[in-house]
Design a protein around this motif. Structure first.
Motif: not given
Length: 109
Positions: A15, A17-19, A21, A47, A49, A71, A106-107
Motif C-alpha cells: 500500500l 509503495s502503491w503496488e 490500491s 499515510q 488514503f 491491485k 487513492k493516495k
C-alpha cells in the motif's frame, strides 16, 4: 469520516509503495460504514488514503473474478491461491455471513 486501518505485512508495504490500491475486508465493523471520500490512515504511519469507491461481493472468489487482482495482491495471479490466503484471515462462514468489500483507495495528495 476518518478511520484507521491496521494492515499486516507484506500488504502494508505494498500500500505504501502503491503496488496495491485495493484493500479487502469483510463487510462488518467500521468497514461497513465506509463511504466514498472517507479518509483512511494506515496505522502507525502518517499515510492517508481516500476511499475512491467500494464494491460489495458475495464472496472472495467473485471479488477476485471482478476486480484487478494485481491491485489487490500483486504477486498472485491464481484465484484459488488468493482465496486460500483470504481464508487464513476470515473463515468461509464469516465470508458468507458478512460478504466482502473491495475498498478502492487513492493516495491523499
Amino acid at each position: 469520516m476518518k478511520t484507521t486501518f491496521n494492515v499486516q505485512e507484506p500488504y502494508r508495504s505494498q500500500l505504501l509503495s502503491w503496488e496495491k490500491s485495493i484493500e479487502w475486508r469483510l463487510n462488518k465493523w467500521k468497514f461497513s460504514k465506509l463511504i466514498p471520500w472517507d479518509k483512511i490512515e494506515l496505522e502507525n504511519t502518517r499515510q492517508i488514503f481516500l476511499v475512491e469507491r467500494i464494491s460489495h461481493y458475495k464472496n472472495f472468489q467473485t471479488m477476485l473474478q471482478q476486480e484487478n487482482i494485481s491491485k489487490i495482491i500483486p504477486w498472485i495471479s491464481e484465484i484459488q491461491e488468493w482465496v486460500a490466503i483470504y481464508h487464513q484471515f476470515y473463515t468461509p462462514v464469516q465470508e458468507k455471513e458478512y460478504w466482502v468489500l473491495a475498498i478502492h483507495l487513492k493516495k491523499e495528495e
